[in-house]
Design a protein around this motif. Structure first.
Motif, PDB file in Angstrom:
ATOM      1  N   ASP A 254       2.950   3.509   6.674  1.00 27.04           N
ATOM      2  CA  ASP A 254       1.651   2.870   6.468  1.00 27.04           C
ATOM      3  C   ASP A 254       1.154   3.024   5.044  1.00 27.04           C
ATOM      4  OD1 ASP A 254       1.213   2.386   9.435  1.00 27.04           O
ATOM      5  OD2 ASP A 254       1.442   4.572   9.383  1.00 27.04           O
ATOM      6  N   GLY A 255       1.813   3.859   4.271  1.00 28.10           N
ATOM      7  CA  GLY A 255       1.418   4.080   2.884  1.00 28.10           C
ATOM      8  C   GLY A 255       2.567   4.656   2.089  1.00 28.10           C
ATOM      9  N   MET A 256       2.510   4.464   0.768  1.00 21.72           N
ATOM     10  CA  MET A 256       3.556   4.954  -0.117  1.00 21.72           C
ATOM     11  C   MET A 256       2.942   5.721  -1.274  1.00 21.72           C
ATOM     12  SD  MET A 256       6.628   2.263  -0.929  1.00 21.72           S
ATOM     13  CE  MET A 256       5.893   0.955   0.042  1.00 21.72           C
TER      14      MET A 256
ATOM     15  N   LEU B 166       4.785  -6.781  -9.050  1.00 18.30           N
ATOM     16  CA  LEU B 166       5.521  -6.172  -7.942  1.00 18.30           C
ATOM     17  C   LEU B 166       4.592  -5.899  -6.759  1.00 18.30           C
ATOM     18  CD1 LEU B 166       8.156  -3.391  -8.373  1.00 18.30           C
ATOM     19  CD2 LEU B 166       6.463  -3.225  -6.572  1.00 18.30           C
ATOM     20  N   ILE B 167       3.427  -5.308  -7.053  1.00 18.93           N
ATOM     21  CA  ILE B 167       2.496  -4.984  -5.973  1.00 18.93           C
ATOM     22  C   ILE B 167       1.967  -6.261  -5.336  1.00 18.93           C
ATOM     23  CG2 ILE B 167       0.221  -3.982  -5.472  1.00 18.93           C
ATOM     24  CD1 ILE B 167       0.905  -1.767  -7.484  1.00 18.93           C
ATOM     25  N   GLY B 168       1.690  -7.265  -6.148  1.00 18.73           N
ATOM     26  CA  GLY B 168       1.218  -8.530  -5.589  1.00 18.73           C
ATOM     27  C   GLY B 168       2.208  -9.135  -4.617  1.00 18.73           C
ATOM     28  N   ARG B 169       3.478  -9.102  -4.974  1.00 18.84           N
ATOM     29  CA  ARG B 169       4.504  -9.660  -4.091  1.00 18.84           C
ATOM     30  C   ARG B 169       4.713  -8.785  -2.863  1.00 18.84           C
ATOM     31  NH1 ARG B 169       9.262 -10.327  -8.209  1.00 18.84           N
ATOM     32  NH2 ARG B 169      10.369 -11.284  -6.451  1.00 18.84           N
ATOM     33  N   LEU B 170       4.598  -7.470  -3.030  1.00 16.00           N
ATOM     34  CA  LEU B 170       4.705  -6.567  -1.877  1.00 16.00           C
ATOM     35  C   LEU B 170       3.565  -6.827  -0.892  1.00 16.00           C
ATOM     36  CD1 LEU B 170       6.085  -4.051  -0.556  1.00 16.00           C
ATOM     37  CD2 LEU B 170       4.450  -2.659  -1.855  1.00 16.00           C
ATOM     38  N   ARG B 171       2.361  -7.065  -1.416  1.00 19.67           N
ATOM     39  CA  ARG B 171       1.212  -7.307  -0.554  1.00 19.67           C
ATOM     40  C   ARG B 171       1.383  -8.587   0.268  1.00 19.67           C
ATOM     41  NH1 ARG B 171      -1.205  -2.518  -0.779  1.00 19.67           N
ATOM     42  NH2 ARG B 171      -2.319  -2.021  -2.680  1.00 19.67           N
ATOM     43  N   GLU B 172       2.112  -9.556  -0.251  1.00 20.47           N
ATOM     44  CA  GLU B 172       2.342 -10.774   0.520  1.00 20.47           C
ATOM     45  C   GLU B 172       3.092 -10.469   1.812  1.00 20.47           C
ATOM     46  OE1 GLU B 172       4.456 -13.397  -2.042  1.00 20.47           O
ATOM     47  OE2 GLU B 172       2.790 -13.643  -3.468  1.00 20.47           O
ATOM     48  N   ARG B 173       3.941  -9.463   1.780  1.00 19.78           N
ATOM     49  CA  ARG B 173       4.748  -9.116   2.958  1.00 19.78           C
ATOM     50  C   ARG B 173       4.106  -8.000   3.779  1.00 19.78           C
ATOM     51  NH1 ARG B 173      10.744  -9.113  -0.036  1.00 19.78           N
ATOM     52  NH2 ARG B 173      10.215 -10.734  -1.558  1.00 19.78           N
ATOM     53  N   HIS B 174       3.457  -7.063   3.094  1.00 19.76           N
ATOM     54  CA  HIS B 174       2.856  -5.906   3.768  1.00 19.76           C
ATOM     55  C   HIS B 174       1.447  -5.693   3.228  1.00 19.76           C
ATOM     56  CE1 HIS B 174       6.584  -4.758   5.763  1.00 19.76           C
ATOM     57  NE2 HIS B 174       7.196  -5.002   4.622  1.00 19.76           N
ATOM     58  N   PRO B 175       0.506  -6.535   3.634  1.00 21.50           N
ATOM     59  CA  PRO B 175      -0.842  -6.466   3.051  1.00 21.50           C
ATOM     60  C   PRO B 175      -1.597  -5.186   3.376  1.00 21.50           C
ATOM     61  CG  PRO B 175      -0.786  -8.014   4.899  1.00 21.50           C
ATOM     62  CD  PRO B 175       0.639  -7.652   4.604  1.00 21.50           C
ATOM     63  N   GLU B 176      -1.199  -4.475   4.427  1.00 18.92           N
ATOM     64  CA  GLU B 176      -1.967  -3.301   4.855  1.00 18.92           C
ATOM     65  C   GLU B 176      -1.445  -1.988   4.287  1.00 18.92           C
ATOM     66  OE1 GLU B 176      -4.725  -3.771   6.380  1.00 18.92           O
ATOM     67  OE2 GLU B 176      -4.325  -5.910   6.478  1.00 18.92           O
ATOM     68  N   VAL B 177      -0.300  -2.002   3.599  1.00 20.11           N
ATOM     69  CA  VAL B 177       0.262  -0.740   3.112  1.00 20.11           C
ATOM     70  C   VAL B 177      -0.613  -0.201   1.978  1.00 20.11           C
ATOM     71  CG1 VAL B 177       1.847  -1.742   1.393  1.00 20.11           C
ATOM     72  CG2 VAL B 177       2.393   0.453   2.475  1.00 20.11           C
ATOM     73  N   VAL B 178      -0.934   1.083   2.049  1.00 16.60           N
ATOM     74  CA  VAL B 178      -1.746   1.744   1.020  1.00 16.60           C
ATOM     75  C   VAL B 178      -0.816   2.356  -0.017  1.00 16.60           C
ATOM     76  CG1 VAL B 178      -3.168   3.787   0.625  1.00 16.60           C
ATOM     77  CG2 VAL B 178      -3.828   2.133   2.360  1.00 16.60           C
ATOM     78  N   LEU B 179      -1.130   2.140  -1.288  1.00 12.78           N
ATOM     79  CA  LEU B 179      -0.286   2.608  -2.386  1.00 12.78           C
ATOM     80  C   LEU B 179      -1.019   3.679  -3.181  1.00 12.78           C
ATOM     81  CD1 LEU B 179       1.178  -0.797  -3.624  1.00 12.78           C
ATOM     82  CD2 LEU B 179       2.223   0.869  -2.065  1.00 12.78           C
TER      83      LEU B 179
ATOM     84  N   TRP C  14      -7.451   4.738 -14.406  1.00 11.52           N
ATOM     85  CA  TRP C  14      -8.125   3.437 -14.340  1.00 11.52           C
ATOM     86  C   TRP C  14      -7.124   2.305 -14.536  1.00 11.52           C
ATOM     87  CZ3 TRP C  14     -12.283   1.201 -12.603  1.00 11.52           C
ATOM     88  CH2 TRP C  14     -12.677  -0.044 -13.093  1.00 11.52           C
ATOM     89  N   LEU C  15      -6.193   2.472 -15.471  1.00  9.35           N
ATOM     90  CA  LEU C  15      -5.176   1.450 -15.726  1.00  9.35           C
ATOM     91  C   LEU C  15      -4.376   1.153 -14.465  1.00  9.35           C
ATOM     92  CD1 LEU C  15      -3.454  -0.360 -17.600  1.00  9.35           C
ATOM     93  CD2 LEU C  15      -2.074   1.667 -18.108  1.00  9.35           C
ATOM     94  N   LEU C  16      -3.917   2.204 -13.783  1.00  8.98           N
ATOM     95  CA  LEU C  16      -3.093   1.985 -12.586  1.00  8.98           C
ATOM     96  C   LEU C  16      -3.928   1.449 -11.421  1.00  8.98           C
ATOM     97  CD1 LEU C  16       0.014   2.497 -12.431  1.00  8.98           C
ATOM     98  CD2 LEU C  16      -1.104   3.541 -14.384  1.00  8.98           C
ATOM     99  N   GLN C  17      -5.199   1.822 -11.355  1.00  8.13           N
ATOM    100  CA  GLN C  17      -6.070   1.199 -10.355  1.00  8.13           C
ATOM    101  C   GLN C  17      -6.151  -0.309 -10.594  1.00  8.13           C
ATOM    102  OE1 GLN C  17      -9.907   3.100 -10.404  1.00  8.13           O
ATOM    103  NE2 GLN C  17      -9.140   5.055  -9.608  1.00  8.13           N
ATOM    104  N   GLN C  18      -6.328  -0.684 -11.858  1.00  6.37           N
ATOM    105  CA  GLN C  18      -6.430  -2.105 -12.184  1.00  6.37           C
ATOM    106  C   GLN C  18      -5.112  -2.842 -11.947  1.00  6.37           C
ATOM    107  OE1 GLN C  18      -9.596  -3.326 -12.883  1.00  6.37           O
ATOM    108  NE2 GLN C  18      -9.841  -1.202 -12.220  1.00  6.37           N
ATOM    109  N   GLN C  19      -4.012  -2.128 -11.987  1.00  5.21           N
ATOM    110  CA  GLN C  19      -2.709  -2.755 -11.776  1.00  5.21           C
ATOM    111  C   GLN C  19      -2.324  -2.830 -10.299  1.00  5.21           C
ATOM    112  OE1 GLN C  19       0.390  -1.308 -14.371  1.00  5.21           O
ATOM    113  NE2 GLN C  19      -0.740  -1.856 -16.206  1.00  5.21           N
ATOM    114  N   GLY C  20      -3.206  -2.379  -9.404  1.00  2.00           N
ATOM    115  CA  GLY C  20      -2.977  -2.649  -7.995  1.00  2.00           C
ATOM    116  C   GLY C  20      -2.918  -1.465  -7.058  1.00  2.00           C
ATOM    117  N   PHE C  21      -2.961  -0.231  -7.562  1.00  2.00           N
ATOM    118  CA  PHE C  21      -2.873   0.928  -6.677  1.00  2.00           C
ATOM    119  C   PHE C  21      -4.211   1.185  -5.990  1.00  2.00           C
ATOM    120  CE2 PHE C  21       0.909   1.705  -9.159  1.00  2.00           C
ATOM    121  CZ  PHE C  21       1.780   2.207  -8.202  1.00  2.00           C
TER     122      PHE C  21
END
Length: 485
Positions: free
Chosen positions: A212-214, A247-260, A270-277
């Motif tokens: 459920d999360g990575m 990468l995260i955007g494409r992963l979310r298309e397949r697994h939108p609920e996984v928490v990273l 802040w940078l990594l938050q903005q990049q999708g984590f």
């Protein structure tokens, strides 16, 4: 937050291999993830806990294990943690991954599926690791896809034999953090390689189907700027696209609920938050709670809620010293109350509740025997339950007031949620002060104030609370988690 995940989850990290070894010794039989008794999972499901991170489930590398068994520095660390060390205790690093397949010695993929099902029965989500920066030197991709790796020359190897190694007729770099020597048991992936990026997406997609999360190891190393500064000409020209957002955007298309979750340092949160984590390590808060004073903690907490909500706070994990050893006297409990009642996620570590003091290298598959501190265990269980109930609604960092002849209020940390007030004396001395309360409508009533941690009850005049604030007098490292009625 994702559907089904709380906004501020409490996460419990289990070092899977030594945890199973300890269970086997308790039960007198082999234990894998496939046959952990139900009552053990019940123990893990502490009230207020939301997820379990099974750290180190993937197949470990025989080549990496061979390195660990002859490395003098590692052997010294192993014997420091386990004076009665045996060869069987050295099982290899969980971050030297040969394949992203649950290790058969831990129960294999079927055992991992059983563990996930048992956690789900108890309302707990499962978090697993992904290591994007490097793989084991005997990972199949090292010889099949050398273009996914940082490559050098025979001259590089001759000049720096600790930084490079031979594989498949090529010279491959060992993985590294630019501020430390190379890691001798892993091969460095090239974050600028298109093939490596596609392989990362495929690997994370496969893992997301099992959890459920990575938690992504050393995630900031893959950003274009840091990777270019670390590897220079060896990496080639940086691509236009950053590593994580696409990468995260494409992963979310397949697994939108996984928490990273990103393990990050160097003020890159802040940078990594903005990049999708969804969450990033808050190492700054750890350092301040472990080594600095109330003023440093307060300054850190002045950041915006949009940033703080996506931090993951901790007092220990598999990389850091044990809190019971590094935060003596009452500092451990005071820091725990602070960490547990702040915005963002909270990360707890196997053995932290019981007061373990030995930091175990991740290469080892057995904990040393250590006595349990029942009082500390009960304190943590109570704290996690209380924190889950009070972290609701708007969070505010509150000012404290004192007197010209008594400035000890500066060592009081205070904040509120919708219906709760937290005050921590983050110092070695007793502290007194008044806390300005944020709630309207206090005046004209009598208020009953209950400390949720120890059950004490205080009666206070609402007019005094509204005009002067709440007077507190706390012993060294003392704390309140208060609700008003």
């Amino acid at each position: 937050m994702k559907t089904g995940w709380p906004a501020a989850p409490a996460i419990y990290e289990i070092d899977t291999w030594p945890w199973l070894t300890g269970l086997a010794r308790r039960l007198g039989r082999p234990v894998t993830l496939a046959n952990v008794p139900a009552w053990v999972w019940d123990e893990v499901a502490t009230r207020g806990m939301d997820a379990v991170w099974l750290m180190g489930v993937w197949e470990r590398s025989p080549a990496g294990l061979a390195v660990a068994r002859v490395n003098d520095g590692l052997q010294r660390a192993f014997r420091h943690a386990l004076p009665d060390l045996t060869p069987e205790d050295v099982v290899g690093s969980p971050y030297c991954v040969r394949r992203y397949r649950a290790d058969e010695r831990l129960g294999g993929p079927a055992g991992l599926a059983v563990a996930r099902a048992e956690l789900r029965k108890r309302g707990l989500r499962l978090i697993l690791d992904y290591v994007p920066n490097h793989v084991a030197p005997d990972h199949p991709a090292v010889t099949r896809h050398p273009d996914w790796f940082i490559q050098g020359t025979e001259t590089d190897l001759a000049d720096d034999p600790t930084g490079w190694f031979h594989a498949g007729g090529r010279v491959i770099a060992h993985g590294r953090d630019p501020y430390f020597p190379p890691w001798p048991d892993v091969a460095q992936l090239n974050a600028f390689s298109p093939g490596m990026r596609e392989a990362t997406l495929a690997g994370m997609t496969d893992i997301a189907e099992q959890c459920d999360g990575m938690r992504c190891d050393m995630a900031m190393l893959l950003t274009n700027d840091i990777f270019a500064r670390t590897w220079g000409r060896y990496a080639g020209p940086p691509p236009e696209a950053e590593f994580w957002p696409d990468l995260i955007g494409r992963l979310r298309e397949r697994h939108p609920e996984v928490v990273l979750i990103a393990e990050v340092y160097w003020d890159t949160e802040w940078l990594l938050q903005q990049q999708g984590f969804d969450f990033c390590y808050d190492k700054r808060l750890y350092d301040r709670l472990a080594h600095e004073d109330a003023a440093a903690v307060r300054e850190h907490l002045a950041a915006g809620r949009d940033y703080q909500d996506r931090l993951i706070r901790f007092l220990e994990n598999h990389d850091e010293p044990r809190a019971a050893a590094s935060m003596p006297a009452g500092r451990n409990r005071a820091a725990a109350v602070a960490m547990a009642t702040l915005p963002g996620a909270a990360l707890w570590h196997d053995g932290q509740f019981e007061g373990r003091r030995t930091h175990l290298p991740v290469f080892l598959g057995r904990y040393p025997d250590e006595p349990v501190d029942p009082g500390l265990r009960d304190f943590h269980h109570r704290l996690i339950e209380v924190a889950a109930s009070v972290r609701q609604g708007e969070w505010r960092l509150l000012p404290t007031l004192g007197w010209p002849d008594n400035p000890s209020h500066r060592d009081l940390l205070a904040w509120s949620w919708d219906s709760a007030l937290v005050v921590v004396n983050f110092s070695w001395h007793a502290s007194q002060g008044r806390v300005e309360l944020p709630w309207p409508g206090l005046a004209g009533r009598a208020w009953r104030i209950t400390d949720r941690m120890d059950g004490r009850v205080f009666e206070r005049s609402g007019s005094e609370l509204a005009t002067d604030g709440l007077y507190v007098d706390l012993p060294p490292w003392g704390f309140h988690v208060l609700t008003l009625s």
